[in-house]
Scaffold this motif. Structure first.
Motif, mmCIF file in Angstrom:
data_model
loop_
_atom_site.group_PDB
_atom_site.id
_atom_site.type_symbol
_atom_site.label_atom_id
_atom_site.label_comp_id
_atom_site.label_asym_id
_atom_site.label_seq_id
_atom_site.Cartn_x
_atom_site.Cartn_y
_atom_site.Cartn_z
ATOM 1 N N LEU A 18 79.421 96.325 -15.772
ATOM 2 C CA LEU A 18 80.294 97.402 -15.282
ATOM 3 C C LEU A 18 79.594 98.199 -14.185
ATOM 4 O O LEU A 18 80.144 98.408 -13.095
ATOM 5 N N ALA A 21 79.169 96.304 -10.958
ATOM 6 C CA ALA A 21 80.370 96.120 -10.139
ATOM 7 C C ALA A 21 80.825 97.429 -9.496
ATOM 8 O O ALA A 21 81.421 97.410 -8.426
ATOM 9 N N PHE A 22 80.573 98.568 -10.137
ATOM 10 C CA PHE A 22 81.233 99.781 -9.677
ATOM 11 C C PHE A 22 80.311 100.873 -9.172
ATOM 12 O O PHE A 22 80.782 101.881 -8.669
ATOM 13 N N ARG A 86 91.366 98.605 -1.953
ATOM 14 C CA ARG A 86 91.022 97.262 -2.407
ATOM 15 C C ARG A 86 91.093 97.170 -3.933
ATOM 16 O O ARG A 86 91.543 96.159 -4.481
ATOM 17 N N TYR A 87 90.648 98.225 -4.616
ATOM 18 C CA TYR A 87 90.784 98.238 -6.077
ATOM 19 C C TYR A 87 92.222 97.974 -6.466
ATOM 20 O O TYR A 87 92.512 97.118 -7.296
ATOM 21 N N MET A 90 93.268 94.403 -5.934
ATOM 22 C CA MET A 90 92.633 93.373 -6.735
ATOM 23 C C MET A 90 92.921 93.515 -8.221
ATOM 24 O O MET A 90 92.742 92.571 -8.981
ATOM 25 N N ALA A 91 93.333 94.722 -8.650
ATOM 26 C CA ALA A 91 93.474 94.970 -10.085
ATOM 27 C C ALA A 91 94.366 93.941 -10.775
ATOM 28 O O ALA A 91 93.963 93.381 -11.807
ATOM 29 N N ILE A 93 95.093 90.867 -9.955
ATOM 30 C CA ILE A 93 94.451 89.545 -9.951
ATOM 31 C C ILE A 93 93.390 89.478 -11.040
ATOM 32 O O ILE A 93 93.350 88.562 -11.866
ATOM 33 N N VAL A 94 92.529 90.511 -11.040
ATOM 34 C CA VAL A 94 91.435 90.525 -12.013
ATOM 35 C C VAL A 94 91.987 90.596 -13.428
ATOM 36 O O VAL A 94 91.523 89.888 -14.337
ATOM 37 N N LEU A 97 93.333 87.236 -14.496
ATOM 38 C CA LEU A 97 92.273 86.288 -14.785
ATOM 39 C C LEU A 97 91.623 86.592 -16.127
ATOM 40 O O LEU A 97 91.346 85.688 -16.920
ATOM 41 N N GLY A 98 91.393 87.899 -16.396
ATOM 42 C CA GLY A 98 90.806 88.273 -17.674
ATOM 43 C C GLY A 98 91.689 87.821 -18.829
ATOM 44 O O GLY A 98 91.223 87.216 -19.797
ATOM 45 N N LEU A 101 91.425 84.080 -19.297
ATOM 46 C CA LEU A 101 90.179 83.639 -19.934
ATOM 47 C C LEU A 101 90.226 83.882 -21.427
ATOM 48 O O LEU A 101 89.826 83.027 -22.216
#
Lengths: 169, 106
Positions: A18, A21-22, A86-87, A90-91, A93-94, A97-98, A101
């Motif tokens: 975390l 990344a941030f 950008r956050y 992308m939120a 998409i991320v 994906l989470g 998974l």
């Protein structure tokens, strides 16, 4: 005890990831990466992979992070900036994906469990791994190719890092 | 009791965090760190699967761990070259922001 170790190292890996990344400061990000990688090494140990845990600490925590920090010092002038737009972009998409998974993991569990395999007592794995590396029917060829790859990478990195003729003048 | 699925959830979460780093940060070196985290998440899943694998003749060969060893070695090679490229980029173009180096994009 194993549960406690799992929770400890898992939180180390998650918190490190975390922060990596941030965190706006790239040097702090690099140190968070150290924590995350060490957490993953601990998780290897909880899974009985003693040799790989040690390799992880030596190579990742010790080597790669130092390389990263050197690159940061050689290249970055100002603190890295993060764009909020950008956050927002992308939120989804991320998140997707989470979710994917986690669903895949859930679907895989019964398959692996049906194949058997319970947690047995752990034993040292170094000798077994070494035998697999030197076994011509197992991983000997990939191992030798890996050695060549590392040589190529060494030469390539030195070639790339040398200043060109125009810079040297 | 910690089971296989816990490791897989954790692996997915860590992978997602790495992806956040790759997609949101614009510094080449931070993108690289994100890639490293993602590789580690995949390695964790590999080792967890190896641990719960079906034993053949009563023994589990650590083949999954051998794969992870290869991944680690290749990742180290990748980092070495990528960091040299980042430094060369900074020397030539005076930037490490990936948005400023989009010449090859389309």
């Amino acid at each position: 005890m194993l549960d406690f170790m799992f929770i400890f190292f898992a939180s180390l890996a998650l918190l490190g990831g975390l922060l990596m990344a941030f965190h706006p400061n790239i040097v702090h990000s690099a140190f968070a990466l150290v924590a995350a990688l060490f957490g993953v090494a601990g998780l290897y140990w909880t899974l009985g992979a003693d040799f790989l845990g040690a390799t992880q600490v030596l190579l990742y925590v010790g080597g790669i992070t130092v390389l990263l920090l050197f690159a940061v010092m050689l290249s970055t002038r100002d603190a890295a900036r993060i764009s909020i737009a950008r956050y927002a972009l992308m939120a989804p998409i991320v998140g997707l994906l989470g979710a994917f998974l986690v669903t895949t993991g859930k679907a895989l569990v019964p398959i692996v469990r049906a194949a058997g395999g319970a947690l047995g007592p752990t034993e040292p794995t170094t000798e077994k791994i070494g035998n697999l590396f030197m076994d011509p029917t197992a991983f000997m060829l990939p191992f030798e190719i890996l050695a060549v790859l590392l040589l190529v990478v060494l030469v390539g990195a030195i070639t790339l890092a040398r200043r060109g003729e125009e810079d040297a003048a | 009791m910690i089971q296989l699925e816990h490791y897989l959830y954790l692996s997915g979460l860590v992978f997602t965090l790495g992806l956040c780093g790759v997609m949101m940060r614009r510094n080449v070196i931070l993108v690289l760190m994100g890639v490293e985290i993602m590789l580690n998440a995949a390695n964790l899943a590999l080792i967890a699967f190896n641990k719960y694998m079906l034993p053949i003749d009563g023994i589990v060969e650590p083949k999954g761990q051998v794969f992870v060893f290869f991944t680690i070695a290749v990742a180290a090679a990748e980092v070495a070259v990528a960091l040299v490229i980042a430094v060369a980029l900074f020397r030539r173009l005076d930037t490490v922001n990936v948005d400023d180096v989009a010449n090859l994009r389309w």
